[in-house]
Design a protein around this motif. Structure first.
Motif, PDB file in Angstrom:
ATOM      1  N   VAL A 100     -26.653 -29.753  -8.838  1.00 34.94           N
ATOM      2  CA  VAL A 100     -25.566 -30.571  -8.307  1.00 34.94           C
ATOM      3  C   VAL A 100     -25.368 -30.294  -6.819  1.00 34.94           C
ATOM      4  CG1 VAL A 100     -23.085 -31.022  -8.431  1.00 34.94           C
ATOM      5  CG2 VAL A 100     -24.428 -30.880 -10.534  1.00 34.94           C
ATOM      6  N   VAL A 101     -25.483 -29.041  -6.395  1.00 33.58           N
ATOM      7  CA  VAL A 101     -25.437 -28.723  -4.963  1.00 33.58           C
ATOM      8  C   VAL A 101     -26.589 -29.410  -4.237  1.00 33.58           C
ATOM      9  CG1 VAL A 101     -25.689 -26.867  -3.256  1.00 33.58           C
ATOM     10  CG2 VAL A 101     -24.212 -26.536  -5.251  1.00 33.58           C
ATOM     11  N   GLN A 102     -27.773 -29.379  -4.838  1.00 33.42           N
ATOM     12  CA  GLN A 102     -28.945 -30.012  -4.217  1.00 33.42           C
ATOM     13  C   GLN A 102     -28.777 -31.521  -4.087  1.00 33.42           C
ATOM     14  OE1 GLN A 102     -32.734 -28.837  -6.032  1.00 33.42           O
ATOM     15  NE2 GLN A 102     -31.758 -26.919  -6.681  1.00 33.42           N
ATOM     16  N   SER A 103     -27.971 -32.126  -4.946  1.00 30.97           N
ATOM     17  CA  SER A 103     -27.782 -33.573  -4.845  1.00 30.97           C
ATOM     18  C   SER A 103     -27.133 -33.953  -3.523  1.00 30.97           C
ATOM     19  CB  SER A 103     -26.943 -34.090  -6.024  1.00 30.97           C
ATOM     20  OG  SER A 103     -25.597 -33.642  -5.949  1.00 30.97           O
ATOM     21  N   LEU A 104     -26.411 -33.029  -2.923  1.00 31.62           N
ATOM     22  CA  LEU A 104     -25.761 -33.283  -1.636  1.00 31.62           C
ATOM     23  C   LEU A 104     -26.435 -32.537  -0.486  1.00 31.62           C
ATOM     24  CD1 LEU A 104     -23.387 -34.852  -0.417  1.00 31.62           C
ATOM     25  CD2 LEU A 104     -21.932 -32.871  -0.886  1.00 31.62           C
ATOM     26  N   HIS A 105     -26.971 -31.338  -0.795  1.00 35.55           N
ATOM     27  CA  HIS A 105     -27.539 -30.503   0.269  1.00 35.55           C
ATOM     28  C   HIS A 105     -28.832 -29.853  -0.216  1.00 35.55           C
ATOM     29  CE1 HIS A 105     -24.024 -31.023   2.754  1.00 35.55           C
ATOM     30  NE2 HIS A 105     -23.233 -30.564   1.812  1.00 35.55           N
ATOM     31  N   SER A 106     -29.872 -30.634  -0.389  1.00 39.01           N
ATOM     32  CA  SER A 106     -31.173 -30.084  -0.759  1.00 39.01           C
ATOM     33  C   SER A 106     -31.768 -29.302   0.407  1.00 39.01           C
ATOM     34  CB  SER A 106     -32.118 -31.216  -1.162  1.00 39.01           C
ATOM     35  OG  SER A 106     -33.438 -30.753  -1.282  1.00 39.01           O
ATOM     36  N   ARG A 107     -32.351 -28.141   0.105  1.00 35.18           N
ATOM     37  CA  ARG A 107     -32.944 -27.308   1.153  1.00 35.18           C
ATOM     38  C   ARG A 107     -34.409 -27.665   1.419  1.00 35.18           C
ATOM     39  NH1 ARG A 107     -30.986 -21.287  -0.938  1.00 35.18           N
ATOM     40  NH2 ARG A 107     -28.731 -21.626  -0.802  1.00 35.18           N
ATOM     41  N   LEU A 108     -35.144 -28.046   0.385  1.00 34.81           N
ATOM     42  CA  LEU A 108     -36.596 -28.208   0.506  1.00 34.81           C
ATOM     43  C   LEU A 108     -37.075 -29.631   0.254  1.00 34.81           C
ATOM     44  CD1 LEU A 108     -37.779 -24.971  -1.381  1.00 34.81           C
ATOM     45  CD2 LEU A 108     -37.388 -25.280   1.062  1.00 34.81           C
ATOM     46  N   GLY A 109     -36.174 -30.538  -0.040  1.00 39.64           N
ATOM     47  CA  GLY A 109     -36.575 -31.900  -0.354  1.00 39.64           C
ATOM     48  C   GLY A 109     -36.939 -32.704   0.881  1.00 39.64           C
ATOM     49  N   ALA A 110     -37.573 -33.849   0.654  1.00 39.77           N
ATOM     50  CA  ALA A 110     -37.895 -34.754   1.763  1.00 39.77           C
ATOM     51  C   ALA A 110     -36.625 -35.315   2.385  1.00 39.77           C
ATOM     52  CB  ALA A 110     -38.786 -35.888   1.258  1.00 39.77           C
ATOM     53  N   GLU A 111     -35.555 -35.414   1.585  1.00 39.35           N
ATOM     54  CA  GLU A 111     -34.236 -35.812   2.073  1.00 39.35           C
ATOM     55  C   GLU A 111     -33.220 -34.747   1.668  1.00 39.35           C
ATOM     56  OE1 GLU A 111     -36.790 -39.223   1.205  1.00 39.35           O
ATOM     57  OE2 GLU A 111     -35.823 -37.846  -0.194  1.00 39.35           O
ATOM     58  N   GLU A 112     -32.222 -34.542   2.502  1.00 39.67           N
ATOM     59  CA  GLU A 112     -31.183 -33.567   2.165  1.00 39.67           C
ATOM     60  C   GLU A 112     -30.305 -34.072   1.037  1.00 39.67           C
ATOM     61  OE1 GLU A 112     -27.557 -30.979   4.238  1.00 39.67           O
ATOM     62  OE2 GLU A 112     -28.500 -32.624   5.337  1.00 39.67           O
ATOM     63  N   THR A 113     -30.049 -35.381   1.007  1.00 42.21           N
ATOM     64  CA  THR A 113     -29.139 -35.965   0.024  1.00 42.21           C
ATOM     65  C   THR A 113     -29.929 -36.725  -1.035  1.00 42.21           C
ATOM     66  OG1 THR A 113     -27.428 -36.189   1.707  1.00 42.21           O
ATOM     67  CG2 THR A 113     -27.158 -37.484  -0.297  1.00 42.21           C
ATOM     68  N   ASN A 114     -29.605 -36.453  -2.291  1.00 43.25           N
ATOM     69  CA  ASN A 114     -30.223 -37.142  -3.426  1.00 43.25           C
ATOM     70  C   ASN A 114     -29.101 -37.781  -4.240  1.00 43.25           C
ATOM     71  OD1 ASN A 114     -33.278 -36.004  -3.502  1.00 43.25           O
ATOM     72  ND2 ASN A 114     -31.875 -34.400  -2.834  1.00 43.25           N
TER      73      ASN A 114
END
Length: 274
Positions: free
Chosen positions: A26-40
């Protein structure tokens, strides 16, 4: 691109699994560290196995960080095998039928990545899907077509061979249409008993994927974390990015490989298209 999590082990609360870690999904949905986009924020989905023959699935087009139904429902569900996915669309519509995980009978499937130039290769790929399976395709994503290609090629009997054949077709069709790097993928699939996770891309630079192996280390370093304290010795997490910062607790899945999480010894093996 997207982020996902797969869990296998002793039954845990979906709420604890999705919310309580420092870098939870759920944190990654707003602030992903390693994704191509920060927001999912283009929807999410969870799938779990419980008392029934087929898995339950809950999907929504709401951002995971802002969905009160997810908070409430997840607090009332425990499961020993969970898939969870947060979506960042690569071009297909934000709609319920495009949210992962996808389900067929006892099987679940989710994907981070893309079939590149999907609009160009879609017709050729769809024509390869078994006509008996074609009516099940409800959405417009490359992932759902990929899933049904794998089912067509025998996913229910031999997942690694079926995925290898599906990827081989995608690359062949893509290159025939002039696509330089036809596929980017981390994929997870399960029948509720075993879990397979794949990391591969045509260019050899795949999206991030990690697995946890040392439950005793996690317990010792997080004595107050209820999720970790519940984990059995057999517990395994496969994730797009680590849920915390513990050194040695997370291992990167090697490029062009796949893992099998199963009762007894797990396995990590090379993967190549067929």
């Amino acid at each position: 691109m997207c982020r996902w999590l797969a869990y296998s082990g002793a039954p845990v609360s979906l709420h604890d699994l999705l919310y309580l870690s420092k870098n939870s999904l759920v944190v990654q949905s707003l602030h992903s560290r390693l994704g191509a986009e920060e927001t999912n924020g283009d929807g999410f989905g969870v799938g779990w196995y419980g008392a029934f023959e087929t898995p339950g699935v809950f999907r929504s087009v709401e951002p995971a960080w802002n969905d009160r139904n997810l908070q409430d429902i997840s607090a009332h569900i425990t499961s020993g095998l969970v898939f969870a996915h947060i979506r960042a669309s690569t071009g297909s519509a934000v709609q319920l039928t495009n949210c992962h995980p996808f389900r067929h009978g006892r099987w679940l499937w989710m994907h981070n990545g893309a079939i590149r130039d999907f609009h160009t290769v879609k017709r050729d790929l769809v024509l390869e899907v078994d006509p008996a399976l074609y009516p099940e395709i409800e959405g417009s994503t490359d992932t759902e077509v990929f899933f049904h290609l794998a089912l067509t090629y025998g996913l229910e009997d031999d997942p690694p061979a079926a995925v290898a054949r599906a990827v081989g077709l995608i690359e062949s069709v893509g290159r025939r249409h002039g696509v330089e790097h036809p596929i980017q993928m981390t994929v997870a699939t399960t029948d509720g008993e075993r879990l397979w996770a794949f990391r591969y891309s045509s260019e050899g630079e795949s999206r991030s994927l990690f697995y946890s192996t040392d439950v005793s280390t996690l317990r010792a370093q997080h004595p107050d974390n209820p999720v970790i304290q519940q984990l059995s010795e057999e517990a395994r997490l496969v994730v797009s990015e680590p849920l915390g910062d513990l050194a040695g607790a997370w291992n990167e899945v090697p490029e062009s490989s796949y893992g099998v999480v199963q009762p007894g010894d797990d396995a990590l093996l090379p993967f190549s298209p067929r």
